[in-house]
Design an enzyme around this catalytic site. Structure first.
Site, PDB file in Angstrom:
ATOM      1  N   LYS A 111       0.834  -1.205   0.000  1.00 44.41           N
ATOM      2  CA  LYS A 111       0.000   0.000   0.000  1.00 44.41           C
ATOM      3  C   LYS A 111       0.868   1.253   0.000  1.00 44.41           C
ATOM      4  O   LYS A 111       0.571   2.232  -0.697  1.00 44.41           O
ATOM      5  CB  LYS A 111      -0.925   0.001   1.221  1.00 44.41           C
ATOM      6  CG  LYS A 111      -1.754   1.268   1.346  1.00 44.41           C
ATOM      7  CD  LYS A 111      -2.713   1.232   2.530  1.00 44.41           C
ATOM      8  CE  LYS A 111      -3.531   2.515   2.620  1.00 44.41           C
ATOM      9  NZ  LYS A 111      -4.542   2.467   3.693  1.00 44.41           N
ATOM     10  N   HIS A 149      -7.856 -29.527 -34.283  1.00 43.72           N
ATOM     11  CA  HIS A 149      -8.872 -28.632 -33.721  1.00 43.72           C
ATOM     12  C   HIS A 149      -9.633 -29.306 -32.580  1.00 43.72           C
ATOM     13  O   HIS A 149     -10.865 -29.287 -32.522  1.00 43.72           O
ATOM     14  CB  HIS A 149      -9.829 -28.150 -34.803  1.00 43.72           C
ATOM     15  CG  HIS A 149      -9.151 -27.358 -35.884  1.00 43.72           C
ATOM     16  ND1 HIS A 149      -8.543 -26.143 -35.649  1.00 43.72           N
ATOM     17  CD2 HIS A 149      -8.959 -27.628 -37.200  1.00 43.72           C
ATOM     18  CE1 HIS A 149      -8.017 -25.685 -36.776  1.00 43.72           C
ATOM     19  NE2 HIS A 149      -8.246 -26.569 -37.723  1.00 43.72           N
TER      20      HIS A 149
END
Length: 508
Positions: A140, A269
């Site tokens: 922070k 695929h």
């Protein structure tokens, strides 16, 4: 405001100490003072470096069996104090709180403890309180403090120290803060999921190790893979793995894991275009390729056996993108590596797919259990007067495994543990069957005595009628249609056998 900051005072409290010694020595040489706890303090002092105990700073001992060590205003005040805020400066002077410019801290191994099978009391004790609070506080206040929140950040910190000494820029500190919040959010997600178990009350997942792909599914899309690919595979050769390669690799390994016999599969695929189980890998390869030698071009190859020289020489005759196997002989690798872009993967582990699957859609996430159902002869319930033969049962189970891993609507035709053809991704089950039959015939397969698998029930008898005319003698399906009896009646009339599994295998 000065954005470059000098590290003068460091708080160090870590569980993992490997690789930390050189960092500490450099910091000491730059005049940085250390404050630490318990085992880490002893480690620092063992290096011949001075270190103040946190207890000396706070005037409080470690209490409650080590649960409370650093949770004190003299620690958090020194981290959170804003160096350019006059009120903060006055207060830390009033309460004699030293500024802390660097925090090196990691977290108790919560996930590892859960994975070890520890009882709940052992797991709970590995929920870190002080460490996570230190990480959030330092991150922070990144404008003034640099936070190193895991051993994975030791190397970037070392590079920074070698390049700049004990000086950091705002950009440096912000980057480390970002990494720290990734650590804390992942840690909290793991704890939540432990408590949530199967309640599915919220969706929380954290995945590290971002791999930026060349692009996504198409060149105009950005693609990123989050995960530890290297824990599953060793890349032995070839070009960079693409987004589409990863999709096919995932489909390939989940399919091959269904088989215990030596099996070779070719995927395109995400669907199998050829697969066979045979006594040798060479035979399995040849019969897999025979299933669709056209679609095999540019495909993904996978086997659960050792690729030897004989198999490699045959495989080397076609163009393919990726090959996956648990082992290769040296002469097989020498053959396969003749093409520089060909990706060769050695699979390190098997059967370790996550139990959950999820995908993003609309404004949320759709999650489900992975389809881990595997049918055996005991799971097959006869629907017709005629029962399938032992050979047909083996083929029916083989076909059912394939249809489970094929895009719906799907039909697979199998004979002698070899895929003759499949129809996948069709809007009509009849179209899927017709596609499979036409494809099998185009590659000169004799479908007399073949079996058929469907991923869902037959609402009408049209599919079994078409299959019978093509030569199919046995059928496996989930069943459950109100018109099951129509398909069963046709089979009884035409000397076909049909079994049901009760398990549907839709795949979208």
């Amino acid at each position: 405001m000065e954005t470059n900051k000098k590290i003068k005072h460091a708080l160090v409290s870590v569980y993992y100490k490997d690789g930390l010694d050189d960092i500490l020595k450099i910091l000491h040489s730059e005049g940085v003072r250390f404050v630490s706890t318990g085992g880490t303090q002893k480690f620092i002092e063992s290096l011949g470096l001075p270190c103040e105990a946190v207890e000396s700073l706070t005037s409080y001992p470690s209490i409650l069996g080590g649960r409370v060590k650093t949770l004190h205003p003299k620690v958090f005040g020194g981290i959170l104090a804003r160096r350019d805020n006059e009120s903060d400066k006055e207060q830390i002077k009033q309460y004699e709180i030293p500024e802390i410019d660097l925090v090196i801290v990691d977290l108790y191994p919560f996930e590892e403890t859960v994975a070890s099978g520890a009882d709940e009391s052992g797991v709970i004790e590995k929920i870190d309180i002080g460490g996570i609070s230190l990480i959030r506080a330092a991150a922070k206040n990144y404008k003034d403090v640099i936070i190193v929140a895991s051993e994975n950040q030791y190397a970037p910190l070392m590079r920074l120290l070698k390049e700049k000494g004990a000086q950091t820029t705002l950009e440096d500190r912000r980057w480390f803060a970002k990494e720290a919040f990734a650590v804390s959010s992942g840690y909290d997600s793991a704890i939540f999921n432990y408590f949530d178990k199967d309640d599915s009350s919220a969706f929380r997942i954290a995945a590290d190790r971002a791999h930026i792909m060349r692009y996504g599914e198409n060149p105009h899309q950005k693609g990123v893979f989050y995960g530890d690919f290297e824990s599953l595979f060793e890349k032995l050769h070839g070009k960079e793995i693409s987004y589409n390669n990863l999709l096919d690799i995932d489909s390939a390994v989940t399919l091959i894991d269904e088989f215990d016999e030596q099996t070779f599969a070719i995927l395109k695929h995400n669907n199998a275009c050829g697969i066979a189980s045979r006594p040798t890998i060479l035979e399995a390869w040849k019969d897999a390729l025979a299933g669709d030698p056209v679609s095999a071009f540019g495909g993904i190859l996978v086997t659960n056996g050792t690729v030897d020289k004989d198999a490699a020489e045959e495989i080397n005759k076609i163009f393919f993108e990726v090959i996956i196997a648990p082992t290769y002989t040296d002469d097989a690798l020498a053959t396969l590596m003749q093409k520089k872009n060909r990706i060769i993967l050695r699979r390190k582990t098997s059967g370790d797919a996550p139990a959950k699957q999820f995908r993003s859609l609309l404004n949320g996430v759709l999650a489900q259990d992975r389809d881990l159902s595997i049918q055996t002869p005991a799971d097959l319930e006869p629907m017709t007067k005629k029962a399938p033969s032992e050979t047909e049962i083996a083929d029916l189970l083989f076909a059912n495994k394939l249809v489970k891993h094929s895009k719906s609507n799907a039909i697979t035709l199998v004979k002698n543990k070899q895929l003759c053809a499949s129809g996948v991704g069709q809007t009509s089950r009849v179209d899927a069957l017709k596609q499979a039959i036409e494809k099998a015939r185009s590659f000169n397969f004799d479908l007399n005595g073949a079996v058929m698998a469907s991923d869902a029930f037959f609402p009408f008898p049209d599919c079994v009628e078409i299959a019978k005319k093509a030569g199919v003698t046995a059928v496996i399906q989930p069943a459950g249609s109100v018109n099951d009896k129509l398909s069963v009646a046709y089979c009884d009339e035409h000397d076909m056998s049909m079994v049901k599994t009760g398990i549907r295998h839709f795949k979208h």
